[in-house]
Design a protein around this motif. Structure first.
Motif, PDB file in Angstrom:
ATOM      1  N   ALA A 121     -51.941 -57.971 -56.580  1.00  0.00           N
ATOM      2  CA  ALA A 121     -51.727 -58.447 -57.945  1.00  0.00           C
ATOM      3  C   ALA A 121     -52.412 -59.778 -58.214  1.00  0.00           C
ATOM      4  CB  ALA A 121     -50.229 -58.562 -58.216  1.00  0.00           C
ATOM      5  N   VAL A 122     -52.448 -60.651 -57.203  1.00  0.00           N
ATOM      6  CA  VAL A 122     -52.961 -62.011 -57.425  1.00  0.00           C
ATOM      7  C   VAL A 122     -54.434 -62.163 -57.059  1.00  0.00           C
ATOM      8  CG1 VAL A 122     -52.471 -63.092 -55.161  1.00  0.00           C
ATOM      9  CG2 VAL A 122     -52.190 -64.416 -57.269  1.00  0.00           C
ATOM     10  N   LEU A 123     -54.950 -61.310 -56.206  1.00  0.00           N
ATOM     11  CA  LEU A 123     -56.317 -61.501 -55.711  1.00  0.00           C
ATOM     12  C   LEU A 123     -57.396 -61.448 -56.791  1.00  0.00           C
ATOM     13  CD1 LEU A 123     -56.527 -59.830 -52.180  1.00  0.00           C
ATOM     14  CD2 LEU A 123     -56.724 -62.235 -52.785  1.00  0.00           C
ATOM     15  N   PRO A 124     -57.291 -60.603 -57.809  1.00  0.00           N
ATOM     16  CA  PRO A 124     -58.336 -60.656 -58.838  1.00  0.00           C
ATOM     17  C   PRO A 124     -58.519 -62.050 -59.428  1.00  0.00           C
ATOM     18  CG  PRO A 124     -57.049 -58.659 -59.093  1.00  0.00           C
ATOM     19  CD  PRO A 124     -56.355 -59.482 -58.049  1.00  0.00           C
ATOM     20  N   ASP A 125     -57.429 -62.779 -59.622  1.00  0.00           N
ATOM     21  CA  ASP A 125     -57.527 -64.136 -60.151  1.00  0.00           C
ATOM     22  C   ASP A 125     -58.105 -65.094 -59.113  1.00  0.00           C
ATOM     23  OD1 ASP A 125     -56.085 -64.349 -62.958  1.00  0.00           O
ATOM     24  OD2 ASP A 125     -54.950 -62.919 -61.762  1.00  0.00           O
ATOM     25  N   PHE A 126     -57.677 -64.965 -57.862  1.00  0.00           N
ATOM     26  CA  PHE A 126     -58.207 -65.843 -56.806  1.00  0.00           C
ATOM     27  C   PHE A 126     -59.705 -65.617 -56.623  1.00  0.00           C
ATOM     28  CE2 PHE A 126     -54.052 -66.630 -54.190  1.00  0.00           C
ATOM     29  CZ  PHE A 126     -53.519 -67.289 -55.287  1.00  0.00           C
TER      30      PHE A 126
END
Length: 245
Positions: A121-126
Motif C-alpha cells: 500500500a505504501v511503496l508506490p508513494d515511497f
C-alpha cells in the motif's frame, strides 16, 4: 528531535504494547502518527491522549483494501507518508503436533500477509518520492529455531529474510528506501493473551512479569532508527532483557 519533526508515521498494531508506546514517543518528538488496529475504542483513546499529532483508522492488516485506505487516509490528513512501522502481530504458540491449523493461518495472515499488504500500500508513494522508511517488528524467534512455537518462529524468519532482500533491492534500484527490522525478546505486551490456559502459559506469563522489558524499550529503538540522517540505514536491532538466553 532531529529528523523526526513533522515526519508522518503509519503504525499498525497501535492499540497496545509496542505500537502504542511508539506512537506516544514519536509524537512527543514532533512526528505525526497515523494509528491502525482493529480495536477502534483503543485507537480513539490513544489519539485523544496524543492530541493533534495523531489520527486513527480502524483497519485490519490482513485486508489489503484496509491498508490502501490507511495510506490514503494518512495522505488526506497529513499530506504524505514518510515511515511505515509494520508492527501488528500475534503469537498463538503451540507445537506443530497440536495441529492448531487455524492459528497457523491467522499468523500467516497477520504476521506475514499483514507486512506485505501494508508495504504494497505504501511503496508506490515511497518509490515516487525516492525515499521512505519501512520498519517491521520481527522477534528473536526470527533469529533462531523455537521448538514449541515453530509457525510463529517461521513467520518472523520470513520478516527477517524478506526485509533484508527488499533492502538489497532498494540499494540496487536506487530508491533510497531505508529498512529496519526489530527483533524484540521478552516484552510486557498483550502478545501472550491469545494463548489458551495451560501450565506452560502460566510459566511464560511469570517469566515475562519477572524479566520482560517495558514496551517503551522497543519504542526507543524505533525512535533511534527514524531519527538517523537519511543516509544512515539502521538495518537490524535485537533488543532483549539482559538475562534472556
Amino acid at each position: 528531535m532531529k529528523n523526526i519533526e513533522n515526519k508522518v508515521v503509519i503504525i499498525t498494531g497501535a492499540s497496545s504494547g509496542i505500537g502504542e508506546e511508539t506512537a506516544k514517543l514519536l509524537a512527543e518528538n514532533g512526528a505525526k502518527v497515523v494509528l491502525s488496529a482493529r480495536r477502534e475504542d483503543r485507537l480513539k483513546k490513544l489519539a485523544d491522549e496524543i492530541g493533534e499529532n495523531a489520527v486513527y483508522l480502524k483497519s485490519d492488516v490482513a485486508n489489503p483494501d484496509d491498508m490502501k485506505a490507511l495510506v490514503s487516509f494518512a495522505k488526506e490528513k497529513f499530506g504524505k507518508v514518510d515511515v511505515l512501522f509494520a508492527n501488528a502481530g500475534i503469537m498463538p504458540g503451540s507445537s506443530v503436533s497440536a495441529l492448531r491449523v487455524d492459528d497457523w493461518m491467522d499468523m500467516i495472515d497477520i504476521n506475514i500477509k499483514g507486512v506485505l499488504h501494508s508495504m504494497a500500500a505504501v511503496l508506490p508513494d515511497f518509490l515516487a518520492q525516492k525515499g521512505g522508511h519501512v520498519i517491521v517488528t520481527s522477534s528473536v524467534a526470527g533469529t533462531r529455531v523455537i521448538p514449541g512455537n515453530a509457525v510463529y518462529s517461521g513467520t518472523k524468519h520470513f520478516v527477517r529474510v524478506f526485509l533484508d532482500a527488499f533492502r538489497t533491492e532498494s540499494v540496487q534500484e536506487g530508491t533510497r528506501i531505508r529498512t529496519t527490522t526489530i527483533y524484540p525478546g521478552a516484552v510486557k505486551t498483550e502478545l501472550l493473551n491469545i494463548l489458551p490456559p495451560s501450565e506452560e502459559k502460566e510459566g511464560w506469563e511469570e517469566y515475562y512479569r519477572q524479566n520482560g522489558l517495558d514496551a517503551s524499550s522497543i519504542a526507543n529503538a524505533v525512535l533511534y532508527a527514524v531519527s538517523q540522517p537519511d543516509n544512515v540505514d539502521v538495518s537490524d536491532m535485537i533488543i532483549r532483557p539482559t538475562g534472556e538466553v
